[in-house]
Write a protein that holds these residues in place. Structure first.
Motif, PDB file in Angstrom:
ATOM      1  N   SER A  72     -12.893  17.912  -3.047  1.00  0.00           N
ATOM      2  CA  SER A  72     -12.495  16.495  -3.055  1.00  0.00           C
ATOM      3  C   SER A  72     -11.662  16.128  -4.289  1.00  0.00           C
ATOM      4  CB  SER A  72     -13.729  15.594  -2.988  1.00  0.00           C
ATOM      5  OG  SER A  72     -14.541  15.786  -4.133  1.00  0.00           O
ATOM      6  N   ARG A  75      -6.979  17.328  -4.400  1.00  0.00           N
ATOM      7  CA  ARG A  75      -5.884  16.768  -3.587  1.00  0.00           C
ATOM      8  C   ARG A  75      -4.688  16.423  -4.472  1.00  0.00           C
ATOM      9  NH1 ARG A  75     -10.570  13.949  -1.162  1.00  0.00           N
ATOM     10  NH2 ARG A  75     -11.163  15.252   0.587  1.00  0.00           N
ATOM     11  N   THR A  78      -5.123  13.187  -6.840  1.00  0.00           N
ATOM     12  CA  THR A  78      -6.457  12.918  -7.376  1.00  0.00           C
ATOM     13  C   THR A  78      -6.313  12.364  -8.793  1.00  0.00           C
ATOM     14  OG1 THR A  78      -7.407  14.696  -6.063  1.00  0.00           O
ATOM     15  CG2 THR A  78      -8.688  13.944  -7.953  1.00  0.00           C
TER      16      THR A  78
END
Length: 115
Positions: A72, A75, A78
């Motif tokens: 997560s 990306r 981010t």
């Protein structure tokens, strides 16, 4: 003083895959950042990555500790703050201490110097 340098080195860049392993002057970008921070006055240094090759290159340059970044946090856009907070939390647990000074270093800025 308790200080922590966090080298953020993602491997899954879409524009330039594994860009932190691209060579300049015969060494990967992560090498130059690692060498500069090792000469600094930071007490502790870690690499935040999701890539085994980047972790290995950091180790070859002298950085002995790294944290696997969750998917997560890998990306394209981010927020760096989220990455730093993740590495900070992991580091505080690993080193069993709180840090007063935290530095963020990016291998895509390879020409760092220390005094």
């Amino acid at each position: 003083m308790n200080s922590l340098a966090i080298i953020v080195a993602r491997g899954n860049s879409k524009r330039i895959p594994k860009k932190n392993l691209k060579k300049i002057g015969g060494h990967p970008l992560i090498y130059w950042t690692s060498k500069a921070v090792l000469k600094s006055k930071f007490d502790n240094i870690v690499i935040s990555t999701e890539n085994k090759e980047i972790a290995a290159a950091g180790e070859l340059a002298g950085i002995k500790r790294f944290f696997w970044r969750p998917k997560s946090l890998t990306r394209d856009f981010t927020d760096d703050l989220k990455i730093v907070l993740h590495a900070l939390k992991k580091s505080e647990k690993k080193f069993k201490k709180k840090f007063q000074i935290i530095g963020l270093l990016q291998p895509t800025t390879p020409f760092l110097r220390t005094k």
